[in-house]
Design a protein around this motif. Structure first.
Motif, PDB file in Angstrom:
ATOM      1  N   ARG A  96      -7.354  21.981  -5.486  1.00  0.00           N
ATOM      2  CA  ARG A  96      -6.122  22.171  -4.713  1.00  0.00           C
ATOM      3  C   ARG A  96      -5.113  22.959  -5.540  1.00  0.00           C
ATOM      4  O   ARG A  96      -3.912  22.925  -5.273  1.00  0.00           O
ATOM      5  CB  ARG A  96      -5.544  20.822  -4.296  1.00  0.00           C
ATOM      6  N   GLY A 141       6.936   9.935 -12.564  1.00  0.00           N
ATOM      7  CA  GLY A 141       6.699  10.288 -11.162  1.00  0.00           C
ATOM      8  C   GLY A 141       7.382  11.591 -10.782  1.00  0.00           C
ATOM      9  O   GLY A 141       6.808  12.421 -10.080  1.00  0.00           O
ATOM     10  N   CYS A 144       5.349  14.488 -12.097  1.00  0.00           N
ATOM     11  CA  CYS A 144       4.132  14.671 -11.272  1.00  0.00           C
ATOM     12  C   CYS A 144       4.505  15.421  -9.990  1.00  0.00           C
ATOM     13  O   CYS A 144       3.874  16.407  -9.623  1.00  0.00           O
ATOM     14  CB  CYS A 144       3.516  13.331 -10.860  1.00  0.00           C
ATOM     15  N   GLY A 145       5.540  14.917  -9.333  1.00  0.00           N
ATOM     16  CA  GLY A 145       5.938  15.464  -8.035  1.00  0.00           C
ATOM     17  C   GLY A 145       6.402  16.901  -8.145  1.00  0.00           C
ATOM     18  O   GLY A 145       6.071  17.740  -7.305  1.00  0.00           O
ATOM     19  N   HIS A 148       3.366  19.074  -8.582  1.00  0.00           N
ATOM     20  CA  HIS A 148       2.545  19.097  -7.367  1.00  0.00           C
ATOM     21  C   HIS A 148       3.220  19.912  -6.263  1.00  0.00           C
ATOM     22  O   HIS A 148       2.563  20.602  -5.502  1.00  0.00           O
ATOM     23  CB  HIS A 148       2.265  17.672  -6.893  1.00  0.00           C
ATOM     24  N   LYS A 149       4.544  19.792  -6.180  1.00  0.00           N
ATOM     25  CA  LYS A 149       5.246  20.531  -5.135  1.00  0.00           C
ATOM     26  C   LYS A 149       5.053  22.039  -5.321  1.00  0.00           C
ATOM     27  O   LYS A 149       4.802  22.771  -4.368  1.00  0.00           O
ATOM     28  CB  LYS A 149       6.739  20.193  -5.156  1.00  0.00           C
ATOM     29  N   ARG A 152       0.451  22.586  -6.289  1.00  0.00           N
ATOM     30  CA  ARG A 152      -0.702  21.957  -5.640  1.00  0.00           C
ATOM     31  C   ARG A 152      -0.712  22.316  -4.164  1.00  0.00           C
ATOM     32  O   ARG A 152       0.294  22.183  -3.475  1.00  0.00           O
ATOM     33  CB  ARG A 152      -0.654  20.429  -5.800  1.00  0.00           C
ATOM     34  N   LYS A 155      -3.711  19.214   1.433  1.00  0.00           N
ATOM     35  CA  LYS A 155      -4.913  18.401   1.340  1.00  0.00           C
ATOM     36  C   LYS A 155      -6.129  19.034   2.003  1.00  0.00           C
ATOM     37  O   LYS A 155      -7.216  18.984   1.465  1.00  0.00           O
ATOM     38  CB  LYS A 155      -4.639  17.027   1.961  1.00  0.00           C
TER      39      LYS A 155
END
Lengths: 156, 297
Positions: A96, A141, A144-145, A148-149, A152, A155
């Motif tokens: 991803r 967190g 990570c976010g 990912h935003k 990534r 899905k």
């Protein structure tokens, strides 16, 4: 030296891509599998810490520190051999990763370093007390976010 | 001849009536005048309302005080909306506004010159804001840096580019206050205020009809993502089995119960929610856990 290393990595990726032809490429697939495993390792240890942060599991300093140390180790894995070009979403099954990881390498690096810093800080916080752990959890967190935003893909 | 007169009169009445019901509502000039504005409380209102998520410039710095220069593009079925500049700049921003003007904009969706705003601006939710929160928010926003960046017009086609029509839209489709019934429990009441007011959860999590009205009988049951990619999830207990502690953790760190992290727009929502007092995140969690279960449409 760095340049040669970069070139040789690119050559590896190219060679691997050429080798694979139209079929799945084991070298690139391996990198994606390793990254996904790294994410699982991170999620497992974050889960141990999160269980305490939520109050689902009683706080235990020794367990929390051990989890935080593994988390920090996983977060610090060398990116040069994991995030190789040609492994973006669509190119390799299970990936991803957005192409921006490579087109905006400096931005990706910044976000990855933020996770390393938040995970290192978690080691101290986890050994201090539950309040410190919970505060550090929000930073882990958040890092990570943030990554990912930006980097990534969706899905499906 | 007489028939023509009758028709003309009917037409005239129809137009007058249409103009009347689409006319923007005025607001009391003494709005919240008995309230002493508190900028610290306003900072929390600002976070809970998620103002920065839309109104900061898309290429703005992530550190330091937020510059609400606008410019962020929002694709929709009706065209592309551009978030306006709401920094305290008197020309490009809202620096020349007074509190009643601001309150009318935020809670009624009406501009200073009496034009209706598009409901991309979530005033249907913000209508539930208390006067004190509006006043505190306004005071806080004036402490933020000004930007002279000009506003970019929305790119919306006919007939949605007729702003007066939005008056009819408001009359026909804007919920009148809260959607779920008033709870007795003060925690749930606070959660409802946050979720249905400031945090405007339903604006994304509730599906809409062909003209963009929220389908309140499918409250928080998930909706297509307006960006076109994927779906905004159903957060009612029919689809989401997270405990209240799971929800609180999610609102704090962004971690899901299986320790994946939040994605998409929720990253910014959590950046905002994580600034709130824990009691507010708990209230929001209680509200979500108590939502009527509705299967995904």
């Amino acid at each position: 030296m760095k340049r040669i290393f970069g070139l040789s990595l690119a050559t590896c990726a190219l060679a691997a891509a050429a080798f694979a032809g139209s079929h799945a490429n084991p070298a690139l697939e391996g990198a994606v599998k390793a990254r996904n495993a790294q994410m699982s390792v991170i999620a497992y240890h974050t889960g141990l810490l999160g269980g305490m942060a939520k109050g689902d599991v009683p706080y235990d300093a020794a367990t929390a520190v051990a989890a935080a140390e593994n988390l920090a180790s996983a977060a610090a894995m060398k990116r040069a051999v994991l995030w190789i070009e040609g492994t973006e979403q669509g190119a390799v099954a299970g990936s991803r990763a957005k192409a921006e990881i490579w087109s905006d390498a400096a931005g990706f690096e910044e976000k990855a370093v933020a996770l390393e810093a938040a995970s290192s800080a978690m080691i101290t916080a986890a050994g201090t007390d539950l309040d410190a752990l919970r505060a550090a959890m929000a930073d882990v967190g958040g890092s990570c976010g943030a990554c990912h935003k930006a980097y990534r893909g969706p899905k499906n | 001849m007489r028939i023509w007169h009758g028709l003309l009169i009917a037409l005239g009445l129809g137009v007058a009536g249409g103009l009347y019901i689409t006319a923007p509502a005025p607001l009391d000039a003494g709005f919240a005048s008995d309230h002493t504005a508190d900028t610290e409380a306003g900072a929390l209102v600002f976070a809970a309302a998620g103002c920065a998520s839309c109104h900061t410039a898309p290429d703005g710095a992530s550190e330091g005080p937020q510059v609400l220069a606008g410019g962020h593009a929002f694709a929709s079925d009706f065209g592309t909306f551009y978030a306006p500049n709401i920094s305290p700049d008197p020309a490009s921003g809202i620096g020349a506004w007074d509190l009643p003007t601001f309150a009318r904009a935020v809670t009624k969706g009406v501009s200073p010159d009496g034009a209706h705003y598009y409901p991309a601006f979530p005033y249907a939710s913000y209508q539930n804001m208390t006067d004190a929160d509006v006043a505190d928010l306004f005071a806080y926003m004036q402490t933020l840096p000004a930007s002279a960046q000009p506003n970019q017009p929305h790119d919306v086609g006919f007939p949605f580019n007729i702003r007066r029509g939005l008056g009819l839209w408001k009359v026909a489709f804007m919920p009148d206050g809260y959607v779920t019934p008033a709870p007795d429990d003060p925690v749930l009441a606070r959660g409802r205020y946050l979720a249905e007011g400031l945090a405007h959860c339903a604006e994304c999590h509730t599906p809409r009809n062909a003209v963009g009205a929220l389908l309140t009988d499918q409250w928080m049951a998930g909706a297509p993502n307006p960006s076109g990619k994927g779906r905004v999830p159903n957060i009612t207990p029919a689809a989401l089995d997270w405990s209240e502690s799971d929800l609180i953790e999610y609102f704090t760190s962004g971690f899901t119960p299986d320790y994946d992290s939040a994605g998409g727009e929720m990253v910014e929502v959590i950046e905002n929610l994580s600034q709130l007092p824990e009691a507010d995140r708990a209230a929001l969690a209680a509200y979500v856990a108590a939502l009527p279960p509705i299967p995904s449409p």
